[in-house]
Design a protein around this motif. Structure first.
Motif, short mmCIF file in Angstrom:
data_model
loop_
_atom_site.label_atom_id
_atom_site.label_comp_id
_atom_site.label_asym_id
_atom_site.label_seq_id
_atom_site.Cartn_x
_atom_site.Cartn_y
_atom_site.Cartn_z
N GLY A 1 0.81 -1.22 0.00
CA GLY A 1 0.00 0.00 0.00
C GLY A 1 0.83 1.26 0.00
N GLU A 2 2.01 1.21 0.60
CA GLU A 2 2.88 2.38 0.63
C GLU A 2 3.71 2.52 -0.64
N LEU A 3 3.92 1.44 -1.37
CA LEU A 3 4.68 1.51 -2.62
C LEU A 3 3.84 1.99 -3.80
N ALA A 4 2.57 1.64 -3.80
CA ALA A 4 1.70 1.95 -4.94
C ALA A 4 1.19 3.38 -4.84
N PRO A 5 1.11 4.07 -5.97
CA PRO A 5 0.55 5.43 -5.93
C PRO A 5 -0.95 5.39 -5.65
N THR A 6 -1.46 6.48 -5.14
CA THR A 6 -2.87 6.55 -4.77
C THR A 6 -3.78 6.20 -5.94
N SER A 7 -3.40 6.63 -7.12
CA SER A 7 -4.24 6.39 -8.29
C SER A 7 -4.31 4.91 -8.67
N HIS A 8 -3.34 4.12 -8.24
CA HIS A 8 -3.29 2.69 -8.61
C HIS A 8 -3.40 1.75 -7.41
N ARG A 9 -3.50 2.31 -6.21
CA ARG A 9 -3.41 1.50 -4.99
C ARG A 9 -4.47 0.41 -4.91
N GLY A 10 -5.70 0.71 -5.24
CA GLY A 10 -6.78 -0.28 -5.18
C GLY A 10 -6.52 -1.46 -6.10
N PHE B 1 14.69 -5.96 -4.10
CA PHE B 1 14.72 -4.95 -5.16
C PHE B 1 13.75 -3.79 -4.91
N LEU B 2 12.96 -3.85 -3.86
CA LEU B 2 12.03 -2.77 -3.54
C LEU B 2 12.71 -1.72 -2.69
N SER B 3 12.26 -0.48 -2.79
CA SER B 3 12.81 0.57 -1.93
C SER B 3 12.06 0.55 -0.59
N ARG C 1 8.93 7.76 4.57
CA ARG C 1 8.71 8.49 3.31
C ARG C 1 7.24 8.81 3.15
N ARG C 2 6.99 9.79 2.33
CA ARG C 2 5.61 10.14 2.05
C ARG C 2 5.06 9.14 1.02
N ILE C 3 3.79 8.85 1.12
CA ILE C 3 3.16 7.89 0.22
C ILE C 3 2.99 8.54 -1.15
N VAL D 1 6.20 7.78 -7.81
CA VAL D 1 6.84 6.47 -7.65
C VAL D 1 8.20 6.47 -8.33
N GLU D 2 8.26 7.02 -9.54
CA GLU D 2 9.53 7.09 -10.27
C GLU D 2 10.54 7.95 -9.53
#
Length: 174
Positions: A81-90, A139-141, A146-148, A155-156
């Protein structure tokens, strides 16, 4: 019924342990910690050692491994949930949940190997699968502190991709 009792108490304890582990170690290190315990408990379950009349080392190690994997499962939902942007989180969380359900469906079939081959084979399969997950997490950050991200561009930037640029209207030809 004692196995079910220990299973439920173990899962409750693992979920309670997840919060302080994420707080003090961070998401990524907590994932590695829980996954490492899961892998080690699979290998610890391999020797034939009876601890009492009803309990073997395999039972205890598998209980510890179940607790560790339950904690890792809780952390991965937070982490995803913290890695995915709000627009794609669902959509990302839905895909993660679907993948988890596939794994839950495959798990009992791997356990059936227990009856056909040596009892150590399913333990090795589960340890390898856990190791593959740990490799993917590598491989994940880390998202701790950090801010979501709100957009794919965030994300980039969070991933350190300095070459990212947004496509403007002048870049699109129809």
């Amino acid at each position: 019924y004692t196995n079910y009792l220990f299973d439920s108490v173990g899962k409750g304890a693992s979920y309670a342990l997840t919060i302080p582990a994420c707080h003090y170690m961070g998401r990524k290190k907590a994932m590695f910690f829980f996954l490492a315990i899961g892998i080690l408990s699979n290998f610890l379950a391999m020797p034939d050692v009876m601890l009492s009349e009803n309990w073997s080392l395999e039972h205890v190690a598998c209980l510890i491994g179940m607790m560790a994997i339950a904690a890792a499962f809780a952390v991965i939902y937070l982490y995803t949930g913290e890695l995915a942007p709000t627009s794609h989180r669902g959509m990302v969380l839905s895909l993660s949940s679907s993948a988890a359900r596939v794994g839950s469906a495959i798990g009992p079939y791997v356990a059936l190997i227990y009856d056909v081959t040596d009892r150590r084979v399913p333990l090795v399969v589960f340890a390898v699968a856990t190791g593959l997950m740990a490799t993917a997490v590598w491989f994940l950050s880390d998202t701790t502190g950090r801010r979501i991200p709100e957009t794919p561009k965030d994300v980039e930037i969070m991933a350190g991709n300095n070459k990212f640029r947004e496509i403007g209207k002048e870049d699109v030809s129809v």
